[in-house]
Write a protein that holds these residues in place. Structure first.
Motif: not given
Length: 289
Positions: A199-208, A171-187
């Protein structure tokens, strides 16, 4: 022509095709045994090259017969491997795959005895030679250092991150990228049964960032940086033949959409179509016609 560098894995895939997935402790006949080269980042680059991008791969190879064959395969797919690191010891990663003809599903065991791509090698890459960087979320500490380098050395360069498996510190990587591609396994690992809830839960940590999550036969979803939500049904082939690499193909479709300047809804639809086409054929060869 857009220029894409993928940082991640390349593997030897040994695929056993069976009529149905075996029960525990059961012996069944294998109808076909196929060897292919794969790996998440490598597969995504193979598809992007077919879509018209000029691709490069930064990963690790062993200087043995399999490593040289894999290198030749990537070059044959029009992928530049000049950024790859060669090792004299270790062995190439091998994925053993059981592919069920009944369902088209795949079950994988993975063996790895090879160093990950080192940060010092990434420092030597001319980042200004590329329009897009795509990272596998693997060796998290090293990838974080690489992404921090990107933000210092080429802050306008767009980056995507594949988040397939839960890994410590991911999760420390999320704010460093422009596009995040999640899998069902991760969910599922985060105890989300609905992809948009993740995605709603993740969004506040990487709002851009724009967020995507592929959900197999149920399609895929996206949530853009403005908070707009998108759902897209899966595109099912007339017969599911091979789902191995479908997620990597979806990721390639998303990246290609950005490179073509499409809106998020269009990107999601095109990526689902591409992944559906892949499920209707063996392998990635001639996927884009």
């Amino acid at each position: 022509m857009a220029r894409v560098l993928g940082i991640g894995n390349a593997t030897l895939d040994i695929i056993h095709q069976v009529d149905r997935y075996p029960r525990e402790n059961e012996e069944i006949r294998c109808n076909a045994r196929v060897q292919r080269f794969g790996g998440n980042a490598a597969n995504t680059l193979v598809v992007l090259a077919q879509l018209g991008s000029k691709c490069g791969w930064a990963g690790t190879l062993v200087a043995d017969a399999i490593g040289r064959q894999l290198a030749d395969y990537l070059v044959h797919q029009d992928i530049d491997i000049s950024a790859a690191e060669w090792f004299e010891t270790g062995s190439m990663p091998v994925s053993s795959v059981i592919l069920s003809r009944q369902s088209g599903s795949r079950t994988i065991t993975h063996f790895r005895d090879l160093a990950e791509f080192p940060v010092v090698a990434f420092k030597a890459i001319d980042l200004h030679s590329y329009d897009w960087l795509h990272f596998e979320g693997r060796n998290v500490a090293a990838v974080k250092q690489m992404l921090e380098q990107v933000r210092r050395r080429a802050p306008a360069l767009r980056c995507s991150l594949e988040v397939e498996k839960p890994r410590e510190g991911m999760e420390s990587l999320f704010s460093l990228v422009d596009v995040l591609l999640f899998s069902r396994q991760y969910a599922f690992s985060r105890e989300f049964a609905d992809p948009l809830a993740l995605l709603r839960a993740v969004h506040p940590s990487c709002p851009d960032a724009d967020l995507f999550c592929a959900w197999g036969e149920e399609g895929a979803v996206a949530l853009d940086s403005a908070g707009n939500e998108y759902r897209q049904a899966a595109v099912s082939p007339s017969r599911v033949v091979d789902t191995l690499g479908a997620g990597d193909t979806f990721n390639a479709g998303v990246i290609n959409g950005y490179l073509e300047g499409r809106a998020v809804g269009e990107i999601l639809a095109a990526a689902c179509l591409l992944a559906g086409n892949k499920c209707g054929q063996d392998g990635l060869e001639n996927l884009v016609r």
